[in-house]
Design an enzyme around this catalytic site. Structure first.
Site, short mmCIF file in Angstrom:
data_model
loop_
_atom_site.label_atom_id
_atom_site.label_comp_id
_atom_site.label_asym_id
_atom_site.label_seq_id
_atom_site.Cartn_x
_atom_site.Cartn_y
_atom_site.Cartn_z
N LYS A 224 0.88 -0.99 0.00
CA LYS A 224 -0.05 0.10 0.17
C LYS A 224 0.86 1.35 -0.09
CE LYS A 224 -3.86 -2.15 0.45
NZ LYS A 224 -5.20 -2.14 -0.60
N ASP A 252 -0.13 0.04 -4.57
CA ASP A 252 -1.67 0.21 -4.50
C ASP A 252 -1.86 1.49 -3.91
OD1 ASP A 252 -4.36 0.26 -4.21
OD2 ASP A 252 -4.57 -1.92 -3.19
N GLU A 278 -1.87 0.39 -8.76
CA GLU A 278 -3.22 0.12 -8.57
C GLU A 278 -4.00 1.11 -7.81
OE1 GLU A 278 -3.90 -3.73 -6.88
OE2 GLU A 278 -6.00 -3.28 -5.92
N GLU A 305 -11.52 -2.74 -8.29
CA GLU A 305 -12.33 -3.03 -7.16
C GLU A 305 -13.31 -2.31 -6.77
OE1 GLU A 305 -8.60 -2.65 -4.32
OE2 GLU A 305 -10.21 -2.21 -3.04
N ASP A 328 -13.89 -7.64 -9.14
CA ASP A 328 -14.43 -7.91 -7.57
C ASP A 328 -15.60 -8.84 -7.82
OD1 ASP A 328 -14.02 -6.82 -4.65
OD2 ASP A 328 -16.20 -7.38 -5.25
N HIS A 355 -9.31 -8.74 -7.48
CA HIS A 355 -9.44 -7.96 -6.34
C HIS A 355 -9.93 -9.06 -5.36
CE1 HIS A 355 -11.45 -5.79 -2.89
NE2 HIS A 355 -10.12 -5.64 -2.48
#
Lengths: 446, 446
Positions: A224, A252, A278, A305, A328, A355
């Site tokens: 992240k 991400d 992402e 997602e 997703d 995701h």
């Protein structure tokens, strides 16, 4: 005289919340304190087989009750329906729910109402697969292409994908499917792990978990980013030094940036060779993703997602805005809509890397990727399913990971059935965990 | 000692439904039987002035209870806040609501949850205008440009519109504002009417209402299309022959078509010189609208009543996909987000012609167009506000139409306050109208 046909007798809903925020699991730049939750639905029937259909919307805590209310609003469309007819054509229900003109105003086909439709429709797919005695991926992979096409709503797609083109893609996908099924049952489907890279973890934990991921056989991890650039540079450096040059490292941003900031920030992290960036910006910003992708290549751009429906995925592909499509299982209008998205991705030649995580998303989405491999894309190259090691124990048929692969489920259904004791414990606010917790809070306040 | 500052003491919600489906008012190709409804919210405070702030989400019936649940989910962010601080900067609340990371998962910034935010934020704007003793349009038109810019969330917009550019547009908009205010108070703002053109009306009713519209001073009417091409050709011919060549005639497909069908159908109606084609396809399909616009010119393309947020409007403008921006006062995240959309339209030089009708939408949106005229666009040329003659009597400060113009409201506030007796009658299911109706139904069933 023929017996009365079996009917759906109840659509039961549950507000289930897990207190994940207390461990900083799942923390990222936009979601600092999620309590992974499910607006959970169980379809009950009077069929002699006793099967129930299970589905859910995943949320991260507050508002789960709104999602439950939205599922409740669909009840009248489902109770009383013939179970045989529903399970013979789950796509029919999807179209009836989307086509409720009054409820449609609350979307259309987006947000709370659309996710509720997805939960109910997915419960029907679960029921259909249980009744067929097949795991869902296999039911889909062995279904006739003509039938699959009939389940899909092509409205708003035909400028990019016609039913005839879809049929052609599915027919070609059948070639070699038996061999791929055997391969899938033997080896599973590649996974990548996000467990190491949450923003709330310190460098020591990141180092330890990244090393474990490599030791466990994962070929890709994810970090992240997006809260603080200096932190991100340090964390990417740490992670890259732990995993070495051959493990893919995705990053991400969870929609944190505007377009220009996304370009600047991603370029600043390029030295650590990120495989994809992402959710660099709003999931609604098709043209923004296209601009970012042009600027940050060879870093790939991934999103999905939070992409609300097939219409936005269509445009992401038409605009050359993404290198990776991240479906997703519980945001769009159910399996049928994800079939449409898989077909769009196949037509445009873009790999799908779902995701997952949260609660139950891994359990669901593995079925869709496995169908994609066996009967549509025909390969697992450059395809990985996200894996997060959270909350699997609450499911009767949890995912199984071996050597960085999802093993193919063999139990009938969509792997969506939660353990009754988990429902009893974590229903909010009356379940045993929350009742005790709220009583404790009250006691402290007094 | 200073007195305790005033606080918000309650966020009261009401599920209000009007039985409009019984008259086929409001019927179109996607919405055959709407019951115009409002998820209605009243902010109460302990301030000595006794003012309350009113806002709502418009829906068309079923699901209004989901929308109420979504507003209820926001209560904790509002109760207890300082009234002075809220009203000094309504944009602050908007950002706090959108920024609730757990609730954000249910959107982000779209559908049920975002409309709920809009209802609450608009209630604060209503309260702020009442406390200032100004109709909202005038409060906005006379506000400092710097303050207006501070109310706006520019996240995801800066690749198309920066705060500095917005400030510049607003400063230039101030030139001649006093003269335009005087003009507006004298003449009002041009309206067009949809009352003649509902799909459920027969040719006789269409003829009569279209003739009345012209006699009433309207320079534009609108017809619903998209259900049956032969019918549409006949109805367009009838309407054009009634209104003559100089009255603009818009057509509205309410999202009925795919891209190629929209092009074919619009071209088939081109001989009747439609001014714009409205909602030819999904409101999510930016690239689809762009393709349609290229193909059907000189017929203009209009959309917006279902456009979920400023990010999609940004792209519709970036992609040259629309000739007309149709804001809606109650779908996006409140007045502040509509300010952002007005600024985007001004930057791209595209006129704004709001969506209205339903219940209360005319009352709200007139304020936004009047601000646009006085302090941003600087003209009413090619700008009209939709007008539908429904349900205005339920508001304390209903719109007033004279000679095809909305007269400028002079009462303080956002014209959102519904009559207490209307709330008592049409609250669902317990209000006097519905209680009697449901009892009658029950009696017939027994």
């Amino acid at each position: 005289m023929s017996p009365t046909p079996a009917r759906v007798t109840a659509v039961d809903t549950y507000d289930i919340r897990f207190p994940t925020s207390r461990e900083l699991d799942g923390s990222d730049a936009m979601n600092p304190d999620p309590d992974y939750s499910a607006a959970y639905v169980v379809l009950r029937t009077d069929a002699a087989d006793g099967h129930t259909g299970h589905g859910f919307t995943f949320t991260i805590g507050r508002g789960n009750e709104v999602q439950v209310a939205a599922i409740d609003a669909l009840r009248g469309h489902v109770v009383g329906r013939s179970v045989d007819e529903l399970c013979a054509n789950p796509g029919t229900l999807n179209r009836d729910l989307i086509g409720d003109s009054q409820l449609r105003w609350l979307g259309p086909e987006k947000g709370v109402m659309h996710m509720a439709i997805g939960a109910v429709v997915n419960a029907v797919w679960d029921l259909a697969a249980k009744r067929a005695g097949q795991p869902l991926w296999r039911l889909l992979a062995e279904a006739e292409p003509e039938w699959l096409v009939q389940q899909i709503d092509f409205r708003y797609l035909t400028d990019a994908l016609t039913p005839a083109e879809a049929l052609d893609l599915l027919r070609r996908g059948r070639e070699g499917a038996a061999e791929r099924t055997a391969d899938l049952l033997a080896k599973g489907f590649p996974a990548y792990t996000t467990s190491a890279g949450w923003l709330g973890y310190d460098d020591e934990k990141l180092t330890r978990l990244a090393a474990e991921a490599v030791a466990d056989g994962f070929k890709q991890i994810k970090l992240k980013v997006g809260s603080d650039l200096e932190d991100d540079i340090r964390r990417c450096r740490v992670a890259r030094s732990v995993v070495g040059p051959d493990i893919r490292m995705a990053i991400d941003a969870n929609q944190r940036w505007d377009v220009e900031e996304a370009i600047r920030w991603t370029k600043a992290l390029a030295e650590f060779d990120p495989y994809w960036i992402e959710e660099p910006t709003s999931p609604d910003d098709i043209l923004g993703h296209a601009a970012i992708r042009r600027a940050v290549a060879p870093v790939k751009v991934a999103t999905g997602e939070h992409v609300q429906n097939r219409i936005v995925f269509k445009q992401l592909l038409q605009a050359d805005a993404v290198d990776i499509v991240q479906i997703d299982a519980a945001r769009v209008g159910g399996v049928n809509e994800n079939l449409a998205i898989l077909l769009l991705a196949a037509k445009f030649g873009v790999p799908v890397c779902p995701h997952a995580g949260g609660v139950g998303l891994c359990e669901l989405v593995q079925h869709l990727s496995m169908f994609d491999y066996v009967a549509l894309a025909g390969t697992t190259e450059n395809r990985v399913i996200e894996y997060v090691d959270h909350l699997h124990g609450h499911f009767l048929d949890p995912v199984v990971i071996r050597q960085g692969h999802y093993l193919a489920p063999t139990a009938p259904g969509f792997s969506a059935t939660m353990r009754p004791e988990s429902i009893a414990e974590f229903t909010y606010p009356g379940g045993s965990f929350w009742a005790a917790d709220l009583a404790r809070e009250k006691g402290q306040a007094a």
